[in-house]
Enzyme design. Structure first.
Site, mmCIF file in Angstrom:
data_model
loop_
_atom_site.group_PDB
_atom_site.id
_atom_site.type_symbol
_atom_site.label_atom_id
_atom_site.label_comp_id
_atom_site.label_asym_id
_atom_site.label_seq_id
_atom_site.Cartn_x
_atom_site.Cartn_y
_atom_site.Cartn_z
ATOM 1 N N TYR A 66 0.861 -1.183 0.000
ATOM 2 C CA TYR A 66 0.000 0.000 0.000
ATOM 3 C C TYR A 66 0.894 1.229 0.000
ATOM 4 O O TYR A 66 1.869 1.290 0.764
ATOM 5 C CB TYR A 66 -0.884 0.016 1.268
ATOM 6 C CG TYR A 66 -1.636 1.318 1.437
ATOM 7 C CD1 TYR A 66 -2.942 1.448 0.967
ATOM 8 C CD2 TYR A 66 -1.043 2.425 2.034
ATOM 9 C CE1 TYR A 66 -3.627 2.648 1.090
ATOM 10 C CE2 TYR A 66 -1.718 3.631 2.167
ATOM 11 C CZ TYR A 66 -3.005 3.737 1.690
ATOM 12 O OH TYR A 66 -3.682 4.927 1.807
ATOM 13 N N GLU A 110 -3.204 7.520 -4.126
ATOM 14 C CA GLU A 110 -3.137 6.261 -3.381
ATOM 15 C C GLU A 110 -3.035 5.082 -4.347
ATOM 16 O O GLU A 110 -3.762 5.027 -5.328
ATOM 17 C CB GLU A 110 -4.394 6.116 -2.511
ATOM 18 C CG GLU A 110 -4.377 4.874 -1.630
ATOM 19 C CD GLU A 110 -5.731 4.637 -0.951
ATOM 20 O OE1 GLU A 110 -5.844 4.886 0.253
ATOM 21 O OE2 GLU A 110 -6.675 4.221 -1.649
#
Ligand code: GDP
Ligand code: MN
Length: 380
Positions: free
Chosen positions: A101, A189
């Site tokens: 992530y 993101e």
């Protein structure tokens, strides 16, 4: 402004971030065409501006043309958390060894940028943050200094990415930061950021939110605006020239001045209600503006009561009162209306309304009383 995944990936690609080859498709046949072009296996992905598409059945692997047809057919029209899928992104599938992530966002209180990196990607970061906060390596970035490769190298080591992925990941993060900063994003993101068995690091998903305050220097953002799926209430409000933001509650709110509108939201919450919207009708609370405001709120099926909170300054309350009556003669309003009228010419305003008051139109002397009344009606 939030981007669709495919737009986010195109944005990433401009900044040298590796993404899979793919294309958009609005029909099953277009999905097949893209799949044939990029080569099997492919992933068929719902394009909706909401997370958790995978879990909702909006991301499917397809090994051949029949599977593309099946999945594309199933995903188009699918409702994912209230967002109906109208467009697909089809890309060449990637083998995954590890899922990470990575994100950049603003840390407003500290006036810095915040990078988050975790070796435990692929799942929602909120879950990782709640269950295993140590698995997220946070990095504060001074906007004057930016992110250099040396810092990125330390960061990927701290996050515990696999050795073989580190150098490429560090380089990708530097590119992602440049995308976030030069690209005027509020959020960039990547989840998952993957490491493949053949040793490549690339972005498998893209969540990009652009800072609208910077739109003046990005004429190219018009293309994103064209595909924006707006809240139908906000669209209607924009057409009527109102400053309106849709929320989830049951008390419709009309106030003059942004500060008063925000205070009204707070008071409604304080007495146990929930606001359906933010709406500042500004200084010119004439009949047209009031009618438009009531119409927009009336179009929201969740609204159970309407709270009109006016403090007359330059705006004269008698004008507002006339506006309300005229608006009511034009539009049929489904919910009861509670008014709090104060300030310039408040006495005259209340006198104008007095003969018309009933259980659908009422006034209260203070903001708090009016909030209580509106919330009681909404919760009844
Ligand atoms: P989200 O659920 O909305 O975040 O959608 P993602 O684009 O992140 O996809 C969900 C999940 O599908 C990912 O976490 C991956 O595990 C999986 N996935 C997506 N693309 C691929 C791919 O190319 N290959 C494989 N094997 N899995 C994929
Ligand atoms: Mn994802």
């Amino acid at each position: 402004m939030d981007l669709f995944e495919y737009q986010g990936k195109q944005y990433f690609a401009r900044y040298g971030i590796a993404v899979s080859p793919g294309g958009v498709a609005d029909t099953v046949e277009e999905a097949v065409a893209v799949a044939e072009r990029v080569g099997y296996p492919v992933v068929v992905k719902a394009q909706v501006k909401v997370g958790g598409r995978g879990k909702a059945g909006g991301v499917k692997l397809a090994d051949n043309v029949d599977e593309v047809r099946t999945h594309a057919g199933n995903i188009l029209g699918l409702d994912i958390k209230g967002h109906v899928v109208r467009r697909l992104w089809v890309e060449h599938a990637t083998d995954i060894a590890e899922e990470y992530y990575a994100s950049f966002t603003l840390d407003r209180p500290n006036k810095v940028h915040l990078g988050m990196l975790s070796a435990q990607g692929g799942v929602e970061i909120e879950v990782v943050a709640a269950e295993n906060p140590d698995a997220i390596a946070m990095l504060s970035i001074d906007p004057r200094l930016g992110l250099d490769l040396a810092t990125a190298r330390r960061w990927v080591a701290e996050a515990g990415l696999t050795m073989a992925a580190r150098e490429q990941a560090a380089e990708l993060l530097v590119h992602l930061y440049r995308c976030y900063e030069d690209g005027d994003c509020d959020l960039a993101e990547v989840n998952p950021l993957v490491f493949t068995p053949d040793g490549r690091v690339h972005a498998l998903d893209a969540k990009v939110s652009l800072d609208e305050n910077a739109s003046f220097r990005h004429p190219e953002w018009d293309e994103y605006r064209a595909t924006e799926t707006e809240d139908p209430r906000e669209k209607m409000a924009k057409e009527k020239g109102l400053n309106y933001i849709g929320l989830d509650g049951t008390v419709g709110i009309i106030a003059n001045g942004a500060g008063l509108a925000m205070s009204t939201l707070d008071v409604v919450n304080q007495v146990g209600g929930t606001a359906a919207n933010f709406l500042d009708i500004g200084g010119g609370a004439n009949a047209d503006v009031m009618a438009a405001a009531l119409e927009v709120i009336n179009a929201d099926p969740k609204v159970r009561a309407i709270f009109v909170n006016i403090f007359g300054g330059i705006t004269r309350v008698d004008e507002v009162a006339k506006g309300v009556l005229e608006a009511l003669s034009r539009v049929e309003i489904a919910s009861p209306i509670v008014l709090r009228l104060d300030g310039t010419n408040a006495t005259e305003g209340r006198a104008i309304l007095a003969p018309h008051l009933n259980d659908r139109l009422m006034t209260e002397p203070t903001m708090l009383d009016a909030a209580r009344r509106a919330v009681a009606l909404a919760n009844a």
